[in-house]
Design a protein around this motif. Structure first.
Motif, PDB file in Angstrom:
ATOM      1  N   VAL A 116       0.755  -1.163   0.062  1.00 50.46           N
ATOM      2  CA  VAL A 116       0.112   0.003  -0.069  1.00 50.46           C
ATOM      3  C   VAL A 116       1.039   1.278   0.199  1.00 50.46           C
ATOM      4  O   VAL A 116       0.628   2.143  -0.852  1.00 50.46           O
ATOM      5  CB  VAL A 116      -0.870   0.036   1.253  1.00 50.46           C
ATOM      6  CG1 VAL A 116      -1.669   1.404   1.389  1.00 50.46           C
ATOM      7  CG2 VAL A 116      -1.899  -1.182   1.147  1.00 50.46           C
ATOM      8  N   VAL A 117       1.834   1.295   0.778  1.00 53.91           N
ATOM      9  CA  VAL A 117       2.707   2.303   0.980  1.00 53.91           C
ATOM     10  C   VAL A 117       3.585   2.485  -0.349  1.00 53.91           C
ATOM     11  O   VAL A 117       3.661   3.851  -0.897  1.00 53.91           O
ATOM     12  CB  VAL A 117       3.755   2.260   2.098  1.00 53.91           C
ATOM     13  CG1 VAL A 117       4.788   3.189   2.026  1.00 53.91           C
ATOM     14  CG2 VAL A 117       3.124   2.357   3.461  1.00 53.91           C
ATOM     15  N   PHE A 118       3.988   1.495  -1.215  1.00 62.83           N
ATOM     16  CA  PHE A 118       4.522   1.491  -2.201  1.00 62.83           C
ATOM     17  C   PHE A 118       3.871   2.213  -3.458  1.00 62.83           C
ATOM     18  O   PHE A 118       4.272   2.788  -4.105  1.00 62.83           O
ATOM     19  CB  PHE A 118       5.069   0.326  -2.831  1.00 62.83           C
ATOM     20  CG  PHE A 118       5.696   0.182  -4.135  1.00 62.83           C
ATOM     21  CD1 PHE A 118       6.954   0.631  -4.335  1.00 62.83           C
ATOM     22  CD2 PHE A 118       5.149  -0.252  -5.330  1.00 62.83           C
ATOM     23  CE1 PHE A 118       7.605   0.544  -5.487  1.00 62.83           C
ATOM     24  CE2 PHE A 118       5.548  -0.203  -6.364  1.00 62.83           C
ATOM     25  CZ  PHE A 118       6.942   0.144  -6.720  1.00 62.83           C
ATOM     26  N   GLY A 119       2.408   1.705  -3.405  1.00 55.73           N
ATOM     27  CA  GLY A 119       1.440   2.193  -4.449  1.00 55.73           C
ATOM     28  C   GLY A 119       1.254   3.777  -4.493  1.00 55.73           C
ATOM     29  O   GLY A 119       1.235   4.311  -5.248  1.00 55.73           O
ATOM     30  N   GLN A 123       2.533   6.469  -7.159  1.00 54.84           N
ATOM     31  CA  GLN A 123       1.574   7.538  -7.407  1.00 54.84           C
ATOM     32  C   GLN A 123       2.061   8.938  -7.371  1.00 54.84           C
ATOM     33  O   GLN A 123       1.711   9.840  -8.444  1.00 54.84           O
ATOM     34  CB  GLN A 123       0.287   7.316  -6.871  1.00 54.84           C
ATOM     35  CG  GLN A 123      -1.079   8.155  -7.210  1.00 54.84           C
ATOM     36  CD  GLN A 123      -1.089   9.394  -6.461  1.00 54.84           C
ATOM     37  OE1 GLN A 123      -0.513   9.454  -5.399  1.00 54.84           O
ATOM     38  NE2 GLN A 123      -2.055  10.316  -6.856  1.00 54.84           N
ATOM     39  N   TYR A 124       2.599   9.073  -6.072  1.00 52.45           N
ATOM     40  CA  TYR A 124       2.909  10.547  -5.784  1.00 52.45           C
ATOM     41  C   TYR A 124       3.931  10.958  -6.693  1.00 52.45           C
ATOM     42  O   TYR A 124       4.164  12.003  -7.248  1.00 52.45           O
ATOM     43  CB  TYR A 124       3.299  10.490  -4.403  1.00 52.45           C
ATOM     44  CG  TYR A 124       4.095  11.838  -3.787  1.00 52.45           C
ATOM     45  CD1 TYR A 124       3.409  13.060  -3.895  1.00 52.45           C
ATOM     46  CD2 TYR A 124       5.380  11.939  -3.786  1.00 52.45           C
ATOM     47  CE1 TYR A 124       3.873  14.238  -3.456  1.00 52.45           C
ATOM     48  CE2 TYR A 124       6.039  13.054  -3.606  1.00 52.45           C
ATOM     49  CZ  TYR A 124       5.318  14.304  -3.222  1.00 52.45           C
ATOM     50  OH  TYR A 124       5.898  15.507  -2.851  1.00 52.45           O
ATOM     51  N   LEU A 125       5.107  10.072  -6.734  1.00 51.00           N
ATOM     52  CA  LEU A 125       6.373  10.275  -7.872  1.00 51.00           C
ATOM     53  C   LEU A 125       5.846  10.663  -9.217  1.00 51.00           C
ATOM     54  O   LEU A 125       6.324  11.426  -9.842  1.00 51.00           O
ATOM     55  CB  LEU A 125       7.245   9.205  -7.628  1.00 51.00           C
ATOM     56  CG  LEU A 125       8.250   9.035  -6.249  1.00 51.00           C
ATOM     57  CD1 LEU A 125       9.053   8.091  -6.358  1.00 51.00           C
ATOM     58  CD2 LEU A 125       8.917  10.554  -6.206  1.00 51.00           C
ATOM     59  N   ASN A 126       4.995   9.677  -9.737  1.00 48.79           N
ATOM     60  CA  ASN A 126       4.528   9.733 -10.828  1.00 48.79           C
ATOM     61  C   ASN A 126       3.789  11.028 -11.210  1.00 48.79           C
ATOM     62  O   ASN A 126       4.095  11.706 -12.487  1.00 48.79           O
ATOM     63  CB  ASN A 126       3.654   8.573 -11.558  1.00 48.79           C
ATOM     64  CG  ASN A 126       4.208   7.520 -11.733  1.00 48.79           C
ATOM     65  OD1 ASN A 126       5.647   7.483 -12.157  1.00 48.79           O
ATOM     66  ND2 ASN A 126       3.652   6.234 -11.843  1.00 48.79           N
TER      67      ASN A 126
END
Length: 139
Positions: A116-119, A123-126
């Motif tokens: 979940v944290v990775f997702g 999304q934040y970086l993209n």
């Protein structure tokens, strides 16, 4: 006969084997749900404040570097602990098989929150990279 006070481990095992009532379990689950909601709100708040154009956006890189350092430190602690556990398992120490099983179970259970944290991070970086190369920036 020597009467000793029971060790904390024995007390913990005794309480674990006694089990919990349904009401205690429901209260624990309520607190878990509240803590989960608070963590999600905190994460979304940090996401808002550090997003492109947010008030804390200029602190993004230092926070990323500090977070990477913390992750590397924790990873080194985990690797040291796993090596110690494997050495105990090879020596055949008492409780090493149980400890190995617990480590495997906890590791498997920790992948869901990590995913979940990775997702959210992905999304934040993209979204951040997309804002850097938007049409307004290119013009």
């Amino acid at each position: 006969m020597d009467r000793r006070t029971p060790s904390p481990l024995k007390n913990w095992l005794r309480a674990l084997s006694a089990g919990t009532t349904g009401e205690q379990l429901r209260v624990g689950l309520r607190w878990d749900a509240v803590l989960l909601l608070l963590a999600i709100v905190a994460f979304l708040g940090i996401n808002f404040f550090t997003s492109a154009g947010g008030p804390l956006s200029h602190y993004f890189v230092p926070m990323l570097v500090i977070s990477a350092g913390i992750v590397l430190f924790l990873l080194s602690l985990v690797l040291i602990s796993v090596v110690a556990l494997l050495l105990r398992l090879r020596r055949g120490e008492v409780g090493s098989q149980l400890a190995t099983r617990l480590v495997v179970i906890i590791t498997l259970l920790s992948f869901l929150p990590a995913a979940v944290v990775f997702g959210f991070s992905w999304q934040y970086l993209n979204r951040g990279v997309d804002s850097w190369f938007s049409s307004a920036v290119q013009s």
